[in-house]
Scaffold this motif. Structure first.
Motif, PDB file in Angstrom:
ATOM      1  N   ASP A 101      48.777 -98.348 -10.681  1.00 19.84           N
ATOM      2  CA  ASP A 101      49.739 -97.775 -10.378  1.00 19.84           C
ATOM      3  C   ASP A 101      50.817 -97.675  -8.872  1.00 19.84           C
ATOM      4  N   LEU A 102      50.671 -97.884  -8.470  1.00 18.55           N
ATOM      5  CA  LEU A 102      51.761 -97.825  -7.379  1.00 18.55           C
ATOM      6  C   LEU A 102      52.477 -98.772  -7.121  1.00 18.55           C
ATOM      7  N   SER A 103      53.491 -99.151  -6.038  1.00 25.93           N
ATOM      8  CA  SER A 103      54.838-100.062  -5.777  1.00 25.93           C
ATOM      9  C   SER A 103      53.472-100.832  -5.095  1.00 25.93           C
ATOM     10  N   GLY A 104      54.470-102.178  -4.410  1.00 29.10           N
ATOM     11  CA  GLY A 104      54.057-102.887  -3.595  1.00 29.10           C
ATOM     12  C   GLY A 104      53.568-101.836  -1.732  1.00 29.10           C
ATOM     13  N   GLY A 105      54.619-101.834  -1.581  1.00 32.94           N
ATOM     14  CA  GLY A 105      54.812-100.603  -0.334  1.00 32.94           C
ATOM     15  C   GLY A 105      53.606 -99.726  -0.312  1.00 32.94           C
ATOM     16  N   GLN A 106      54.050 -99.136  -1.345  1.00 29.87           N
ATOM     17  CA  GLN A 106      52.421 -97.831  -1.259  1.00 29.87           C
ATOM     18  C   GLN A 106      51.194 -98.078  -1.539  1.00 29.87           C
ATOM     19  N   MET A 107      51.076 -99.158  -1.885  1.00 35.44           N
ATOM     20  CA  MET A 107      49.627 -99.926  -2.304  1.00 35.44           C
ATOM     21  C   MET A 107      49.410-100.565  -0.880  1.00 35.44           C
ATOM     22  N   ARG A 108      50.541-100.621  -0.202  1.00 36.22           N
ATOM     23  CA  ARG A 108      49.591-101.833   1.168  1.00 36.22           C
ATOM     24  C   ARG A 108      49.413-100.190   2.330  1.00 36.22           C
ATOM     25  N   ARG A 109      49.807 -98.933   1.871  1.00 41.49           N
ATOM     26  CA  ARG A 109      49.585 -97.461   2.823  1.00 41.49           C
ATOM     27  C   ARG A 109      48.457 -97.503   2.170  1.00 41.49           C
ATOM     28  N   VAL A 110      48.055 -97.387   1.191  1.00 41.64           N
ATOM     29  CA  VAL A 110      46.829 -97.194   0.251  1.00 41.64           C
ATOM     30  C   VAL A 110      45.406 -97.938   1.105  1.00 41.64           C
ATOM     31  N   ALA A 111      45.808 -98.758   1.410  1.00 42.39           N
ATOM     32  CA  ALA A 111      45.094-100.030   2.083  1.00 42.39           C
ATOM     33  C   ALA A 111      45.063 -99.524   3.622  1.00 42.39           C
ATOM     34  N   ILE A 112      46.051 -99.620   4.282  1.00 39.13           N
ATOM     35  CA  ILE A 112      45.467 -98.844   5.805  1.00 39.13           C
ATOM     36  C   ILE A 112      45.342 -98.070   5.579  1.00 39.13           C
ATOM     37  N   ALA A 113      44.843 -97.166   4.985  1.00 37.48           N
ATOM     38  CA  ALA A 113      44.246 -95.448   5.178  1.00 37.48           C
ATOM     39  C   ALA A 113      43.174 -96.086   4.961  1.00 37.48           C
ATOM     40  N   GLY A 114      42.717 -96.797   4.306  1.00 37.27           N
ATOM     41  CA  GLY A 114      41.919 -97.669   3.683  1.00 37.27           C
ATOM     42  C   GLY A 114      40.735 -97.914   5.199  1.00 37.27           C
ATOM     43  N   VAL A 115      41.393 -98.947   6.062  1.00 38.24           N
ATOM     44  CA  VAL A 115      40.840 -99.513   6.982  1.00 38.24           C
ATOM     45  C   VAL A 115      41.075 -97.980   8.474  1.00 38.24           C
ATOM     46  N   LEU A 116      41.633 -97.301   8.406  1.00 44.32           N
ATOM     47  CA  LEU A 116      42.195 -96.250   9.084  1.00 44.32           C
ATOM     48  C   LEU A 116      40.919 -94.637   8.740  1.00 44.32           C
ATOM     49  N   ALA A 117      40.268 -94.667   7.535  1.00 44.10           N
ATOM     50  CA  ALA A 117      39.278 -93.757   7.523  1.00 44.10           C
ATOM     51  C   ALA A 117      38.484 -94.476   8.270  1.00 44.10           C
ATOM     52  N   MET A 118      38.121 -95.518   8.740  1.00 44.45           N
ATOM     53  CA  MET A 118      37.463 -95.634   9.611  1.00 44.45           C
ATOM     54  C   MET A 118      36.998 -95.503  11.145  1.00 44.45           C
ATOM     55  N   LYS A 119      37.988 -94.812  11.649  1.00 48.03           N
ATOM     56  CA  LYS A 119      38.125 -94.436  12.749  1.00 48.03           C
ATOM     57  C   LYS A 119      37.665 -95.119  13.553  1.00 48.03           C
ATOM     58  N   PRO A 120      38.786 -96.582  13.631  1.00 49.39           N
ATOM     59  CA  PRO A 120      38.429 -97.638  14.584  1.00 49.39           C
ATOM     60  C   PRO A 120      39.032 -97.294  16.174  1.00 49.39           C
ATOM     61  N   SER A 121      38.781 -98.241  16.565  1.00 50.22           N
ATOM     62  CA  SER A 121      39.452 -98.197  18.709  1.00 50.22           C
ATOM     63  C   SER A 121      40.717 -98.809  18.627  1.00 50.22           C
ATOM     64  N   ILE A 122      39.957 -99.811  18.483  1.00 48.66           N
ATOM     65  CA  ILE A 122      41.111-101.632  18.099  1.00 48.66           C
ATOM     66  C   ILE A 122      40.971-101.787  16.658  1.00 48.66           C
TER      67      ILE A 122
ATOM     68  N   GLU B 210      46.639 -92.238  18.503  1.00 51.97           N
ATOM     69  CA  GLU B 210      45.403 -91.752  18.746  1.00 51.97           C
ATOM     70  C   GLU B 210      44.964 -92.838  19.852  1.00 51.97           C
ATOM     71  N   GLY B 211      46.065 -92.848  20.532  1.00 52.24           N
ATOM     72  CA  GLY B 211      45.290 -93.943  21.770  1.00 52.24           C
ATOM     73  C   GLY B 211      44.546 -95.339  21.981  1.00 52.24           C
ATOM     74  N   LEU B 212      45.258 -95.981  20.503  1.00 55.74           N
ATOM     75  CA  LEU B 212      44.514 -97.197  19.790  1.00 55.74           C
ATOM     76  C   LEU B 212      44.782 -98.703  20.814  1.00 55.74           C
ATOM     77  N   THR B 213      43.631 -99.210  20.827  1.00 53.51           N
ATOM     78  CA  THR B 213      44.265-100.359  21.502  1.00 53.51           C
ATOM     79  C   THR B 213      44.947-101.823  19.914  1.00 53.51           C
ATOM     80  N   THR B 214      45.954-101.996  20.542  1.00 53.13           N
ATOM     81  CA  THR B 214      46.282-102.712  18.673  1.00 53.13           C
ATOM     82  C   THR B 214      46.903-104.262  19.101  1.00 53.13           C
ATOM     83  N   ILE B 215      46.294-104.818  18.363  1.00 55.04           N
ATOM     84  CA  ILE B 215      46.892-106.298  18.009  1.00 55.04           C
ATOM     85  C   ILE B 215      47.412-106.629  16.965  1.00 55.04           C
TER      86      ILE B 215
END
Length: 288
Positions: A145-166, A195-200
């Protein structure tokens, strides 16, 4: 975790009439905490390279070390599941991966599958929904029910929920309007710092590469054609032209300023804000 890639090669459809070399003799060292941007034309090997970093693809030859994890041609890494807890990937159009009936369920899906308690997973979801710029009321809503940009933010939250360091970002702003692109990139950069991430980051945007990167790698025909700091890469206009790549607009403008005022500006000036500051400084000097 530092990342070391040595003599990496990848062949698609190996041993068949359709065999194709996607990567060849790739050597890279990525220090923990680096913001690295990978640039290259379609087919240059960018996406193939990053899919090796969490074991989605296996090397045809060569090796990859990510902290204590080792991925080597011909050998099986027995701890791929554990590695994937540390290496989070945001693919192009990550919203296409949403499938649960509520946003909260989508965000906690990954942590639950990696043994995190439901209580802890829900706590992460509540923290992350705000971190990506949405309020708590979204947790009980359907992601569809979200806009495209909001859906992307939710998907990003799902990746961040794993607490990646990279954190690996494969064209994360694809399909967004200019405002949306800037908001998402600023979000990733803030996360990188806090978060001190390594970002690629894999991108076609030379401006984003100039603005956010500590180091830049340019891929061409499956290998590393050029690498270095933004200053080193963008100062080599001839090399970029030989690779049919554009120089960032800010760098082009700085070059015109230098020609106009017969001066040399610091070659660390790449962002829009730095360019404006340099231009104002030159105009003030001329007036005085």
């Amino acid at each position: 975790m530092d990342i070391t890639i040595k003599e990496l090669e990848h062949l698609y459809s190996k041993g068949t009439p359709f065999e194709r070399t996607a990567l060849k003799d790739v050597d890279l060292s990525i220090k923990e905490g680096t913001f690295l941007t990978i640039i290259g034309h379609t087919g240059s090997g960018k996406s193939t390279l990053i899919q090796h970093l969490n074991g989605l693809l296996k090397p045809t030859a060569g090796s990859i070390e990510i902290g204590e994890f080792h991925i080597k041609s011909g050998e099986k890494e027995k701890r791929l599941k554990e590695l994937r807890k540390h290496v989070g990937v945001v693919f192009q159009y990550p919203e296409h991966q949403l499938f649960e009936e509520t946003i909260e369920k989508d965000i906690i899906f990954g942590p639950l599958n990696f043994g995190v308690s439901e209580e802890e997973a829900k706590k992460r979801a509540a923290e992350l929904i705000e971190l990506v710029g949405l309020d708590h009321s979204f947790l009980e809503r359907s992601p569809f029910d979200l806009s495209g940009g909001q859906m992307r933010r939710v998907a990003i939250a799902g990746v961040l929920a794993m607490k990646p360091s990279i954190l690996i970002l494969d064209e994360p702003t694809a399909g967004l309007d200019p405002r949306g692109r800037k908001e998402i990139m600023e979000l990733f950069y803030r996360l990188h710092q806090e978060e001190g991430l390594t970002t690629i980051l894999v991108t076609h945007s030379m401006e984003d590469a100039a603005r956010y990167s500590d180091r830049i790698v340019i891929m061409e025909k499956g290998t590393v054609a050029l690498q270095g700091t933004p200053m080193e890469v963008f100062s080599d206009a001839n090399a970029l032209k030989a690779l049919s790549l554009d120089i960032p607009e800010t760098v082009q403008f700085i070059k015109r300023l230098e020609d106009r005022f017969n001066t040399t500006l610091p070659h660390s000036v790449f962002t829009l804000e730095e360019t404006v500051e340099a231009a104002v400084s030159l105009l003030r000097e001329e007036e005085s």
